[in-house]
Scaffold this motif. Sequence first.
Motif, PDB file in Angstrom:
ATOM      1  N   TYR A 187      15.310  35.651 -48.891  1.00 20.28           N
ATOM      2  CA  TYR A 187      14.156  34.469 -48.740  1.00 20.28           C
ATOM      3  C   TYR A 187      13.621  33.535 -49.423  1.00 20.28           C
ATOM      4  O   TYR A 187      12.165  33.496 -48.965  1.00 20.28           O
TER       5      TYR A 187
ATOM      6  N   ALA B 205      14.930  27.208 -42.703  1.00 22.03           N
ATOM      7  CA  ALA B 205      14.797  26.058 -41.714  1.00 22.03           C
ATOM      8  C   ALA B 205      14.108  26.154 -40.280  1.00 22.03           C
ATOM      9  O   ALA B 205      14.375  26.884 -39.878  1.00 22.03           O
TER      10      ALA B 205
ATOM     11  N   THR C  17      21.104  33.542 -39.719  1.00 20.57           N
ATOM     12  CA  THR C  17      21.952  32.498 -39.403  1.00 20.57           C
ATOM     13  C   THR C  17      22.773  32.533 -40.295  1.00 20.57           C
ATOM     14  O   THR C  17      22.743  33.584 -41.245  1.00 20.57           O
ATOM     15  N   GLU C  18      24.272  31.873 -40.296  1.00 18.32           N
ATOM     16  CA  GLU C  18      24.901  32.363 -40.708  1.00 18.32           C
ATOM     17  C   GLU C  18      24.729  31.443 -42.494  1.00 18.32           C
ATOM     18  O   GLU C  18      25.178  31.809 -43.675  1.00 18.32           O
ATOM     19  N   ILE C  19      23.961  30.733 -42.002  1.00 21.04           N
ATOM     20  CA  ILE C  19      23.770  29.148 -43.203  1.00 21.04           C
ATOM     21  C   ILE C  19      22.335  29.882 -44.250  1.00 21.04           C
ATOM     22  O   ILE C  19      22.432  30.245 -44.812  1.00 21.04           O
ATOM     23  N   MET C  20      20.994  29.886 -43.296  1.00 18.77           N
ATOM     24  CA  MET C  20      19.901  30.889 -43.747  1.00 18.77           C
ATOM     25  C   MET C  20      19.275  30.653 -42.569  1.00 18.77           C
ATOM     26  O   MET C  20      19.790  30.289 -41.857  1.00 18.77           O
TER      27      MET C  20
END
Length: 197
Positions: free
Chosen positions: A26, A57, A132-135
Amino acid sequence: MCNLYKARSTAEEMARLFNAIPDPAYQIVIEKDYVAPGKPGCVVREENGQRLLSTMAWGFPFQGKPVTNVRNYTSPFWKSALANPDRRCLVPVTEFQEWSAAPMPETGKKKAFWFSVPSQPTFAFAGIWRPTEIMPVFSFLTSGYDGDPAAHVVGAIHPKACPVILHPEDYDRWLHADLDEAIDLAGPYPSQLMKVN
């Protein structure tokens, strides 16, 4: 409820302060020197005994909106992350904002107040995170007050709750302790160590 904070330290400064290395999974992507709900912010998490400085996020998604503050520690929505030390993190902060509970008499409007810890130009909130699926996303704990909220520097402005600020000597405990011991850290930071602008 805190919905805006500043993180004005550079990634290099944060890594040094929290004894962390940049997270290869990340990577650090910071848009501004403040963080708003749904926007990226830095967190310090631990993996295999190494602290990693990551970008995530701010806010666990719920019904299309980011939930930024953890108030009910027994809620199933939060409990799995709270109970798992691998899902706990430190959230580096230089200042955080709270709005006055009522409009100011002189203007008739609510006022933004900024809080800092003079002895720690960069301090840390007690946070949790999850992929999560996005970040990956993070939120941080808030606490009520011991006694009359008006007696606390934050409570005098925002009586509902304040972010849980950790003392540096408690960082390891927050990241590693069992749930009950970790939650024991979730109290109001001493007023005398804080400043309001």
